[in-house]
Design a protein around this motif. Structure first.
Motif, PDB file in Angstrom:
ATOM      1  N   ARG A 214       2.395   1.650  -3.470  1.00 48.73           N
ATOM      2  CA  ARG A 214       1.408   2.157  -4.422  1.00 48.73           C
ATOM      3  C   ARG A 214       1.123   3.636  -4.185  1.00 48.73           C
ATOM      4  O   ARG A 214       0.977   4.416  -5.134  1.00 48.73           O
ATOM      5  CB  ARG A 214       0.108   1.355  -4.296  1.00 48.73           C
ATOM      6  CG  ARG A 214       0.216  -0.094  -4.720  1.00 48.73           C
ATOM      7  CD  ARG A 214       0.562  -0.225  -6.191  1.00 48.73           C
ATOM      8  NE  ARG A 214      -0.421   0.424  -7.031  1.00 48.73           N
ATOM      9  CZ  ARG A 214      -0.199   0.787  -8.287  1.00 48.73           C
ATOM     10  NH1 ARG A 214       0.990   0.579  -8.823  1.00 48.73           N
ATOM     11  NH2 ARG A 214      -1.153   1.368  -8.997  1.00 48.73           N
ATOM     12  N   THR A 215       1.047   4.045  -2.915  1.00 55.35           N
ATOM     13  CA  THR A 215       0.803   5.449  -2.601  1.00 55.35           C
ATOM     14  C   THR A 215       1.937   6.324  -3.125  1.00 55.35           C
ATOM     15  O   THR A 215       1.703   7.402  -3.698  1.00 55.35           O
ATOM     16  CB  THR A 215       0.650   5.631  -1.081  1.00 55.35           C
ATOM     17  OG1 THR A 215      -0.471   4.861  -0.623  1.00 55.35           O
ATOM     18  CG2 THR A 215       0.431   7.091  -0.727  1.00 55.35           C
TER      19      THR A 215
ATOM     20  N   GLU B 295       1.662   6.570  -6.901  1.00 57.96           N
ATOM     21  CA  GLU B 295       0.579   7.470  -7.306  1.00 57.96           C
ATOM     22  C   GLU B 295       0.973   8.926  -7.103  1.00 57.96           C
ATOM     23  O   GLU B 295       0.666   9.783  -7.945  1.00 57.96           O
ATOM     24  CB  GLU B 295      -0.688   7.142  -6.509  1.00 57.96           C
ATOM     25  CG  GLU B 295      -1.318   5.807  -6.901  1.00 57.96           C
ATOM     26  CD  GLU B 295      -2.382   5.354  -5.929  1.00 57.96           C
ATOM     27  OE1 GLU B 295      -2.657   6.110  -4.967  1.00 57.96           O
ATOM     28  OE2 GLU B 295      -2.939   4.250  -6.114  1.00 57.96           O
ATOM     29  N   ALA B 296       1.655   9.219  -5.990  1.00 54.49           N
ATOM     30  CA  ALA B 296       2.103  10.595  -5.747  1.00 54.49           C
ATOM     31  C   ALA B 296       3.084  11.048  -6.833  1.00 54.49           C
ATOM     32  O   ALA B 296       3.012  12.177  -7.331  1.00 54.49           O
ATOM     33  CB  ALA B 296       2.750  10.700  -4.369  1.00 54.49           C
TER      34      ALA B 296
ATOM     35  N   ALA C 228       0.831  -1.203   0.000  1.00 60.94           N
ATOM     36  CA  ALA C 228       0.000   0.000   0.000  1.00 60.94           C
ATOM     37  C   ALA C 228       0.869   1.257   0.000  1.00 60.94           C
ATOM     38  O   ALA C 228       0.581   2.234  -0.707  1.00 60.94           O
ATOM     39  CB  ALA C 228      -0.932  -0.007   1.211  1.00 60.94           C
ATOM     40  N   GLN C 229       1.951   1.246   0.794  1.00 63.24           N
ATOM     41  CA  GLN C 229       2.845   2.409   0.832  1.00 63.24           C
ATOM     42  C   GLN C 229       3.561   2.598  -0.500  1.00 63.24           C
ATOM     43  O   GLN C 229       3.750   3.722  -0.967  1.00 63.24           O
ATOM     44  CB  GLN C 229       3.849   2.229   1.965  1.00 63.24           C
ATOM     45  CG  GLN C 229       3.221   2.301   3.354  1.00 63.24           C
ATOM     46  CD  GLN C 229       4.184   1.916   4.453  1.00 63.24           C
ATOM     47  OE1 GLN C 229       5.359   1.694   4.214  1.00 63.24           O
ATOM     48  NE2 GLN C 229       3.665   1.815   5.671  1.00 63.24           N
TER      49      GLN C 229
END
Length: 553
Positions: A167-168, A171-172, A164-165
């Motif tokens: 992917r975040t 995305e950023a 999740a980190q």
């Protein structure tokens, strides 16, 4: 667990109500008695495609109701909650399905209509049916990784959080790159706009202030002549104020002669105070309405330019100051974009490395667990007359595009049923009995937790007897210690292991055949096992052997 099953007008079943308890329940009966009808009925309640052929001849519709008693943390409740259908705590879960003779069907969960898709998903959390034509449960490779993780007691939270980190961070970075790219395309426009807006330096509320000041100055131009005439009456040696002051000085010398003169002087003094205040206000009005043609022109020019800029940028005039800051920030981000993107790229790299480390640790745990699982399954095969079969857990790396919260691996259980034969997926096994026994071996080896609360094995003992049937019964009983288990069997060794025993019978009155199910007491159970041992004619020797089987269990 499955608590009860009610069947109405399904094939040969006119009306049937069954109750089930925990542990192992055996369902026996002669070939053709209708055991498959029970499975078809339960399958209908669990979301299997509705078939008008299930409706009993002459009936308008068939219906099946199944009641389940489940723990509060069961997956079925989570699924229902996602669909805003969570039952009250402590309530049983009641599923009802109807099929009309013309093929139309309806499904209900706790008397609320549901789609067939939701019913199938719900049924998958409640019951596993293992038989010759089953293609779900352990046969579905999509669930093998999760089963191996349970066996390995692998907590996947670290991998999921790291993913999740990552992917975040990705995305950023993607958003920043898109922003910089879009901003770069607008750079020339931004530079011009920022320069123009910064030079103008609009302030919030400026439009209202300019409009009010312009209006006042325009009023002053119209009122100037009238105000000058008013001032002429008040000011100067011949004005009203001068006359009042002169009269007050003279009256002051006479005021002591009579009280009325003193009162007159006091009134005159008050008039002078009011007149002075009027003069002050007139002076301030002159300042407020001061008319300066050059100043008015400059004021009007700024007001028009302010409104023109607002129309140009499609904002209210009061928003121009904020727009200046926003556009300046975008321009600064373009200029500093390289540094920002480099920082975000470093964050993506670090997040990927953290995910890789967590996922590699999970892969190592899976590989170690796979070796233990392969050995455990191998130990179960020989007693089940599968000694020629080999089992392996295949773990292969996924391409990076498919890496996910569960890690880097694709997991699949594979077998080879004959010496020298290649390994193949479980679903490729041809023999139904062999398949059921293999699934039983895998279930026992996995000691699975968190699966469906009820499992059904359809003729897991097909084609075997003696010691193999005893081994199957022993493993079924062991598995039933963790979950409710129903077995359709022709083996007396398996039936003797059960905690409860139901006899499926087909009766005919010469015109219509009907299927019924009867829960057996101790004596009836011995008689049925004796029939399974001896065949058509039940002998005393078979009854004695049945008693020994039951006593040994």
């Amino acid at each position: 667990m499955l608590a009860s099953l009610s069947i109405r007008d399904v094939v040969l079943i006119e009306a049937l109500d069954l109750e089930f308890g925990p542990g192992l329940a055996a369902l026996t009966g002669e070939t053709g008695a209708g055991k498959s009808i029970l499975l078809d009925s339960l399958g209908l309640a669990l979301g299997v495609r509705a078939d008008a052929g299930l409706v009993r001849n002459g009936a308008a519709q068939a219906s099946v109701s199944a009641s389940f008693d489940l723990p509060a943390d069961h997956a079925a409740f989570a699924l229902l909650a996602e669909n805003e259908m969570a039952p009250e705590p402590g309530e049983p879960l009641l599923i009802r399905r109807t099929v009309k003779a013309d093929g139309g069907s309806r499904a209900f969960v706790n008397d609320v209509a549901v789609s067939a898709a939701l019913l199938r998903a719900l049924g998958g959390t409640l019951v596993e049916i293992h038989g010759q034509h089953d293609d779900r449960g352990l046969l579905n490779p999509r669930g093998h990784r999760a089963l191996l993780d349970i066996f390995a007691r692998l907590d996947g939270k670290a991998v999921a959080d790291a993913h999740a980190q990552w992917r975040t961070a990705q995305e950023a970075l993607a958003m920043a790159e898109a922003d910089v790219e879009a901003a770069e395309r607008d750079r020339e426009w931004l530079e011009h706009s920022v320069a123009e807006l910064t030079k103008f330096a609009a302030e919030p509320g400026e439009e209202a202030e300019l409009a009010e000041a312009r209006s006042a100055m325009q009023k002053g131009a119209r009122l100037a002549e009238e105000l000058a005439a008013v001032r002429a009456h008040l000011d100067g040696s011949e004005g009203a104020l001068a006359g009042l002051r002169q009269a007050a000085r003279r009256l002051d010398r006479l005021s002591g002669e009579h009280a009325l003169l003193a009162e007159a002087l006091a009134a005159l003094d008050r008039a002078l105070l009011e007149a002075d205040e009027a003069e002050d206000k007139l002076s301030r009005a002159d300042e407020a309405f001061a008319y300066d043609e050059g100043k008015l022109e400059a004021m009007e020019a700024r007001l028009f330019e302010l409104r023109g800029l607002a129309r140009k940028h499609r904002v209210e005039p009061d928003a121009l100051a904020a727009l200046t800051e926003e556009l300046s920030g975008r321009l600064q981000r373009i200029e500093a974009g390289g540094e920002g993107l480099a920082a975000l790229s470093r964050e993506v790299k670090l997040a990927r490395e953290a995910y890789w480390a967590a996922a590699e640790a999970a892969s190592a745990a899976r590989k170690a667990a796979a070796a233990r699982l392969d050995a455990a399954v191998a130990g179960e095969l020989a007693p089940l007359k599968l000694d020629a079969a080999r089992f392996r857990t295949t773990i292969e790396p996924l391409p990076e595009a498919q890496w996910g919260p569960a890690g880097l691996d694709r997991v699949e259980f594979e077998i080879s049923t004959n010496p020298g034969a290649p390994f193949a997926p479980l679903v490729k096994i041809a023999s139904g009995g062999e398949l059921s026994r293999f699934i039983l071996a895998l279930k026992v080896a996995l000691a699975e937790e968190g699966g469906a609360g009820t499992m059904i094995f359809d003729e897991v003992d097909r084609g075997v007897g003696g010691a193999v049937a005893s081994a199957i019964g022993e493993r079924l009983a062991r598995l039933a210690g963790r979950t409710q288990l129903l077995v359709i069997t022709h083996s007396p060794q398996v039936a003797a292991r059960a905690d409860g025993h139901m006899l499926i019978q087909k009766r005919s009155d010469g015109l219509v055949a009907r299927t019924g199910v009867h829960a057996l007491d101790v004596g009836e159970r011995r008689e049925e096992i004796a029939r399974m041992l001896s065949g058509a004619e039940v002998t005393d020797e078979a009854r004695a052997q049945a008693g020994k089987l039951l006593g040994a269990m």
